[in-house]
Scaffold this active site. Structure first.
Site, PDB file in Angstrom:
ATOM      1  N   GLU A 146       2.880 -15.109  15.150  1.00 36.76           N
ATOM      2  CA  GLU A 146       3.609 -14.157  14.307  1.00 36.76           C
ATOM      3  C   GLU A 146       3.692 -12.823  15.050  1.00 36.76           C
ATOM      4  O   GLU A 146       2.952 -11.892  14.775  1.00 36.76           O
ATOM      5  CB  GLU A 146       2.903 -13.987  12.954  1.00 36.76           C
ATOM      6  N   ASP A 154      -1.729 -14.158  13.128  1.00 34.31           N
ATOM      7  CA  ASP A 154      -1.194 -12.869  12.713  1.00 34.31           C
ATOM      8  C   ASP A 154      -1.203 -11.877  13.878  1.00 34.31           C
ATOM      9  O   ASP A 154      -2.239 -11.677  14.520  1.00 34.31           O
ATOM     10  CB  ASP A 154      -2.096 -12.364  11.573  1.00 34.31           C
TER      11      ASP A 154
END
Lengths: 697, 697
Positions: free
Chosen positions: A418, A389
């Site tokens: 990401e 993330d």
């Protein structure tokens, strides 16, 4: 000896290229010397774990460009470099031929050649000392040595008729033998050793399915468990996905917990956001108790693997105010002047439920090791695929250290970055070691946008290190076109994702159930997002796209052309709402599109300039092994038609004969003739063709 | 901090780029960091002789790309590199603005900003120690320091109304001041120092005239002298040439001397080839007695310079069998098994009148120094321009050592590489230090050939180190088109050479007198070549192209656009026998063509991806300063016409208004409207237009 313009080489050799198991690494370089001596060169390569350099021959293309290749057969790092040397024998042989053709007496030359051959015989006979050692000196060497010795004697033999000696000198077998035993005493080595990161095939070819495990009970309001996820495995595996990816599974913070639709006033029973990681029951290595136990998690990983599904976890390096580290390691966080820990901000927005880590704190070593421990814990639990993330909000140096550290122990690890940020930052993260990367695909909807973006990703050196993962939707991204809720849009975006990209993913069941209502106009957040509440999905809905997903994934598995991006080529079609492209592989190896007209012309020019020196590039096999042609109607409402222009010869098709198209989506068959053909797509039926193209031999 | 993709940078910084005095060096790079901090960067540069780094600001383009520039004002080597740092003030200021816009209380932020400003005041006040020293700390610094101190006090002043403090914080003047006194303690320097070779302008913009001094007496059979060459200076200078280049002027060997037309049975009075260098009267530092004395040579150099003509010599490193070095330094030559010196060969051809040097002999140091001494001798005699014969048959390492050695003493030296060989070898010689290079121009006759070749030379990084010199003919090269002897061909080739290339040359008087008979069919040698015999030329011939040469050279001098190659751009014209192109400069600075459609689209794409971050590229001045448009009919017989398509806006023209064309060759005037215009060229009149294009303001 000049050895330069090596391809591939990233950032002057500082960055490894990426390949997957059993791929060939094709290396080219300009190799030339001064004067008129002929040169030869070899590609040197090794699996760094083994250390011994292997040698692969390089052959000349045109214009002093050489090419060689090797296959990578083990995970981890490989190295390659190039060695070049003056080929005295080939130079001598070419001169001899000219002298013979001009009718000159060549006795002196033949005796000089005999010396070259005798020296090669010595090299073939056994390993000499140091750099002059013959790389081919093995048991088989003694036979070669004997042959070479005989040839040397014949060349030097004044008593033998000149014609016989000349024939022996120009004999092809002698050339081959001499090439196998080169004189490397004065060989030049390219100044750098270049690296290849070898991943498993899943790094290149993968279909991801994201789901919230807490929404898998099928009953509104009941928190799903790992056992419920297990029950969904036949569904997900049945659609043909490779990876089942779950957002964070850790205990969820209570302080400043968000309610449904990101509201600030949750009810006590609201589950909160899985990205607000940590509470009194644990942090990044713990499991949210309502999901299950570590044993149940391990069981899920195991049974998923039996179905050829890998469980991927989301690693989000941030903490809720209730994370154990907040009290155990206060120095790992930034502090305000009043001593309180600084919450996350993106001015003017404030995220009081999230504490970012301070990667430059006094105890940064402790923090970095702690974070590494998170990956190590889950790798210990059997996880081999991680979605990371927001890696771009952490220091580049952290990833540059962490990923190689982890891959040393588990070279099969896959990291998906990401990072929805500026392109160069995304590319940098890929250079630092991320295996796959999210892309701007979700926001590329027009034909020119798609063509430009995917040309950039596949026709520049990005293809050597940036592996795009294409997602039509994610829990954060419900794009405006999807918000219309039109089935054709969902299908079109799915076909684009799964055929433009060897790796793609969907966030389900939202995707196949065409969930499309936004939280607010102009935003990309889902209404009633699973990020803040538990949902129950009706997987059996008649209009579900699940069968189509299954079909697409089967097409991807059955067509090796779709398992790479390197061969992607857009084709002209005279309608801006229709996009057409193909991918092609021969024997599973992607066939890169022919040179651009400019590059092809430049090469023609170079060939003339060099007087046609050098062999022509290898000709391709005439028949395509696997050619997939995709045409998509980008208009969700109107039927569009157009004339498609295919470069048949470039695609390996004989323009003088008809060829067959099998639409694998609609299971329809067509026969086409010539390079111009008519295509029509009604979005209310199917907005895309995915053709396998074949021609009778 | 990442600093990468620096442009220009050749071979990872190993090769210097080339510029001429007073040119600007424009440098771009990708500069970015992790996280959301804003970055800033500066271009660092220095004349290596001086050593002190200068700093030029870099400004953001789009997509994390930055640009800066500096001017080079002295001959020799410059260096440049890039420094980047986190701009804490700009980051803080942007966040502050967002908080203010959201109506947040910003007292804490203002106090944090005051600290940043106070620290800058300290830096402005005086030179600190070490890397933190303020580059702008001068006497003027104290005024800045006072201003900054006042601002810091105001920002921190709790008693002052918030609005006033905020206004002070966001004040543009404060930003400018802060940018001038950056905090460089944590600045990152790019890992390499890149080099620029600075030559005089003649290296970039030059017209060469080659003549055989022995053919200047004007009387058949009488050997010309330097005094005769002096008499030709008004003729050559009057045509507007910059450089008068003479083939070797040294004593000529007698052994195996060649007769007229390269025959092997010369008469005693035949003068031999000037490239068979050396006899009993001397070698490479001697002068052929029939040409004159060293004093007469120096006089020629001097009077030529008074007419703004430089004398260029041909340096051909090879010896006749009669060269003094053959006996003085036998070890400088290769030997046959029988002890005799090995003559030159290019199998099956034998050149018994030429001994090549052995650059790898035992006494290679002695040879290399001896050859360096040849250049030193002639530089001592006032020669600053050398044409180097066949540099590709000597080791790369020799030139890599020699040229920098010589330029250390005489940075104004110019070396023209006569290497008609494979492209990569030619490019490598330019990388090693050759100032200009002969090209394939003579063999590029078709429109597509010319467009491709000159696109390669001007639109790739060749433009930074390979300076093409375009010759329609040389004593070795009488191309097939010229052999037709058609006036239109000579003119067309001349116009192409002089307008496609900022540097060009002709071999005269053969060129202007349209000498065109080949020695044999299918060859490119002149019949009765001056290489082997003395010629007398009738310079007063009525059909001489001398007036046209004079006109072309005047056009080149009066139009700065023609003095660079960087701005060359081909234009569409719908006739394959017509070629059209333009060059453009603004204030003497070449205007590079707009990005290709693909690159422009990619940039558009990047801008969107980055959410439009970064400033737009600088807009160009709307009016062209100097725009030259050339159209050439490549057919020597037929009149051709076509419609020419000009990208008016890109060329700085307002498409809505007419523009004026002045044909500088024919002295004719035209007015055009819009982007499509009709052109017709009758080769029997003039096969080319050279337009200066202007538009009323």
């Amino acid at each position: 000896m000049v050895i330069e313009a090596i391809s591939p080489e990233l950032d002057g050799g500082q960055i490894p290229i990426k390949r997957t198991l059993r791929e060939r690494v094709v290396v080219e370089a300009d190799v030339f010397g001064d004067g008129h001596d002929q040169v030869a060169c070899a590609l040197l390569w090794r699996a760094t774990a083994k250390g011994e350099w292997q040698r692969a021959p390089m052959r000349p293309l045109v214009n002093d460009r050489w090419r060689g290749s090797f296959s990578v057969t083990s995970l981890g790092l490989y190295q390659y470099t190039i060695e070049g040397w003056v080929d005295h024998f080939r130079t001598w042989r070419a001169d001899l031929r000219k002298r013979v053709d001009a009718g000159q007496d060549v006795d002196v030359e033949l005796r000089a050649g005999a010396e070259l051959v005798a020296a090669a015989a010595e090299r073939a006979a056994g390993p000499g000392p140091g750099a002059g050692a013959d790389p081919a000196a093995t048991e088989g060497g003694s036979a070669a040595a004997a042959q070479l010795r005989r040839a040397a004697l014949l060349l030097a033999s004044a008593g033998t008729p000149a014609g016989e000696r000349i024939a022996a000198a120009l004999d092809e077998a002698l050339s081959t033998l001499m090439a196998a035993h080169p004189d490397l005493r004065d060989a030049s080595r390219y100044g750098r050793e270049l690296a290849v990161t070898v991943d498993r095939e899943l790094a290149r070819f993968s279909a991801w399915y994201e789901l919230f495990p807490r929404s898998t009970s099928g009953v509104a309001g009941r928190h799903g468990t790992f056992a419920d996820v297990e029950k969904m495995l036949p569904y997900v595996g049945g659609m043909g996905f490779d990876i089942l990816y779950m957002p964070p599974i850790h205990p969820i913070g209570r302080t400043f917990r968000k309610g449904p639709n990101n509201s600030l006033d949750p009810r006590p029973e609201d589950p909160g956001s899985p990205w607000a990681i940590g509470n009194e029951t644990g942090g990044h290595t713990a499991i949210h108790p309502e999901l299950g136990t570590p044993a149940q998690f391990r069981h899920l990983v195991k049974v998923a693997r039996e179905r050829k599904l890998e469980i991927a976890l989301d690693i989000a390096f941030q903490a809720s105010p209730d994370h154990p580290w907040v009290t155990e390691h206060p120095s790992w966080f930034k502090h305000r002047p009043d001593g309180a820990i600084r919450y996350a901000e993106n001015p003017p927005k404030k995220y009081q439920d999230i504490y970012p880590f301070d990667f430059e704190s006094e105890d940064w070593r402790g923090l970095w090791e702690g974070l590494k421990g998170v990956f190590e814990h889950w790798a210990g639990e059997g996880v081999r695929v991680f979605r990371v993330d927001n890696p771009h909000t952490k220091p580049f140096g952290f990833w540059a250290w962490l990923i190689p550290e982890l891959r040393r122990q588990w070279p099969e690890l896959i990291f998906l970055a990401e990072a929805f940020t500026r392109p160069k930052v995304m590319y940098r993260l890929a250079k630092l070691g991320f295996t796959q990367s999210y892309t701007y695909f979700a926001w590329r909807n027009l034909k020119w946008e798609l063509e430009e973006y995917f040309t950039e990703l596949t026709r520049t050196n990005l293809v050597d290190y940036f592996r795009p993962s294409l997602w039509p939707n994610t829990p954060d991204i419900l794009t405006e076109p999807l918000q219309q809720g039109t089935r054709a849009t969902f299908i079109a975006r799915l076909v684009l994702a799964g055929t433009l990209g060897a790796s793609y993913g969907v966030y389900g069941p939202a995707f196949e159930l065409m969930e499309h209502l936004p939280r607010e106009h102009g935003g990309e957040e889902y209404l009633a997002s699973e990020k803040y509440e538990i949902r129950a999905w009706d997987l059996a809905r008649a209009d579900s796209l699940a069968p189509l997903l299954a079909r697409l994934n089967r097409i991807r598995r059955e067509n090796p052309a779709l398992q790479h991006n390197r061969s992607l080529q857009f084709h002209r079609i005279d309608n801006d709402r229709l996009i057409a492209y193909s991918k092609r592989s021969v024997g599973g190896v992607p066939v890169e599109p022919a040179l651009s007209p400019e590059a092809a012309a430049a090469r023609r020019d170079e060939m003339k300039a060099s007087g046609g020196r050098g062999a022509a590039p290898a000709t391709r096999r005439p028949e395509p092994d696997n050619l997939v042609l995709v045409v998509v109607n980008l208009d969700r409402e109107a039927t569009h038609s157009g004339w498609l222009d295919l470069p048949l010869q470039e695609l390996g098709l004989d323009p003088s004969r008809p060829y067959e198209l099998h639409d694998l989506l609609a299971d329809a068959h067509y026969t086409w003739n010539g390079h111009w053909n008519y295509v029509e797509l009604n979005p209310h039926l199917l907005p895309a063709h995915v053709f396998r193209v074949e021609q009778q031999r």
